[in-house]
Write an enzyme that holds these catalytic residues in place. Structure first.
Site: not given
Ligand SMILES: NC(=O)c1ccc[n+]([C@@H]2O[C@H](COP(=O)([O-])OP(=O)(O)OC[C@H]3O[C@@H](n4cnc5c(N)ncnc54)[C@H](O)[C@@H]3O)[C@@H](O)[C@H]2O)c1
Length: 351
Positions: A82, A181, A183, A185
């Site tokens: 990482k 969440g 975001g 994903v």
């Molecule tokens: N992007 C990927 O391909 C990927 C791959 C593996 C794991 N992940 C994991 O999946 C999760 C989401 O990733 P992402 O890329 O969508 O991140 P992102 O930052 O795009 O989305 C996160 C979302 O969660 C919301 N959020 C934050 N705190 C919150 C809470 N307490 N309650 C409700 N909503 C809340 C944010 O406003 C945001 O909309 C993370 O934990 C990340 O590590 C992502």
């Protein structure tokens, strides 16, 4: 060319950890290789606020180790690593500082001579990775128009859908699924589940996500209420640590399957879920879709191959559920044991 004078950090369970202060940006940054497999490791770059450089170092090591486990259980011949760039919480970088920091980070990546490959992660975008790619060849997750795998989130969402379908052992149509969440994903997942005919409840701390909820005809709740909502599945797709003994006692679902890394606040949470009869699909198993896509780029990206590979997350999950049920253990332990078996051991410095 400005040299990056990085310091090797003593970290006994890790193949190599280097930290430095970027010569252009003056921001603290670090790369941790937990281990390499066939001379390579892969893990995304986080560009996030940290209170201290030590906090960033602790985080990068923890995340690198988790990448080793994820790659191993997925059956990828890849070590875990990482990268982080830390900025002070009170002063997010402006675009100029951001570019300087990404340039510094690219040089730190280069100092590993290809043993570390970087990619997109929390706090970085595909544009950031393209920027890093101007200064080092050791990146994955390039834009699709440049032959890369592009944004990993749709692939991650695909894997979560596979996990939900596998765990329910039934079609998704008509099932009530709560996504916390929305975001990168979470929004792709919401669209996929909507298209598959699920009834959705969604929650986010960001009210701007209400627009997507309305477009999909989903019910909107606060995250607090969504955790205790009565439904078939809860999909945590925000930050880690959501499942502690308190939240688990409030769950009214039979399945928890979501993308958020490190969902369990502690290993005890896996036992608490088992005791309540709730099936938890281990996060590091089911959120590997993005990693599968990014890794595929190293062999020349083939979308169909990636999609077939993501569908196999279902087989891995069934194997974990079988093992756990035969051994009378929880799904976390069963998944960790499978990762060890598939990789021949998960310690750093051993390959
Ligand atoms: N992007 C990927 O391909 C990927 C791959 C593996 C794991 N992940 C994991 O999946 C999760 C989401 O990733 P992402 O890329 O969508 O991140 P992102 O930052 O795009 O989305 C996160 C979302 O969660 C919301 N959020 C934050 N705190 C919150 C809470 N307490 N309650 C409700 N909503 C809340 C944010 O406003 C945001 O909309 C993370 O934990 C990340 O590590 C992502």
């Amino acid at each position: 060319m400005t040299a990056v004078a990085s310091a090797r950090v003593l970290a006994s369970d890790y193949e190599e950890v280097r930290a430095c202060r970027g010569p252009r940006s003056r921001l603290h940054m670090a790369i941790a290789i937990h281990r390499t497999v066939d001379g390579r490791s892969l893990g995304g770059l986080r560009f996030e606020p940290y209170d201290t450089p030590d906090d960033a170092l602790t985080d990068v090591k923890r995340l690198a180790r988790a990448m080793t486990v994820k790659a191993a259980v997925t059956g990828l011949r890849l070590g875990g690593a990482k990268g982080v760039i830390a900025h002070p919480p009170a002063s997010p970088p402006d675009p100029e500082l951001r570019t300087l920091a990404l340039h510094d980070f690219a040089q730190l990546v280069d100092s590993f001579d290809g043993r570390y490959i970087t990619a997109q992660d929390a706090g970085t975008s595909i544009d950031d990775i393209s920027c890093v790619g101007r200064f080092t060849d050791h990146i994955a997750g390039r834009p699709r128009c440049k032959g890369g795998s592009g944004d990993p989130s749709p692939y991650t969402a695909h894997g979560i859908e596979v996990a939900i379908r596998t765990t329910l052992q039934a079609p998704i149509a008509g099932r009530h699924i709560v996504i916390v969440g929305l975001g990168h994903v979470g929004s792709h997942l919401a669209n996929r589940l909507h298209d598959a005919g699920a009834r959705l409840t969604v929650a986010d701390v960001n009210d701007a996500k209400l627009v997507l909820a309305e477009q999909l005809g989903a019910q909107w709740m606060t995250p607090e209420d969504a955790i205790g909502a009565e439904a078939d599945v809860l999909a945590p797709c925000a930050l880690g640590g959501m499942l502690d003994l308190d939240t688990i006692s409030r769950l009214q679902v039979s399945v928890v399957a979501g993308a958020a890394n490190n969902q369990l606040a502690s290993d005890l949470a896996a036992d608490a879920l088992l005791e309540r009869g709730i099936v938890w699909a281990p996060d590091f198993v089911i959120n590997a879709g993005g990693l599968i896509a990014v890794e595929d780029e190293l062999h020349g990206f083939d979308q169909r191959r990636v999609e077939r590979s993501i569908e196999r997350i279902g087989d891995t999950l069934n194997e974990i559920y079988d093992r756990a049920s035969r051994a009378g253990t929880n799904n976390l332990i069963a998944a960790q044991q499978l990762a060890v078996q598939r990789s021949g051991g998960l310690d750093g410095n051993n390959t």
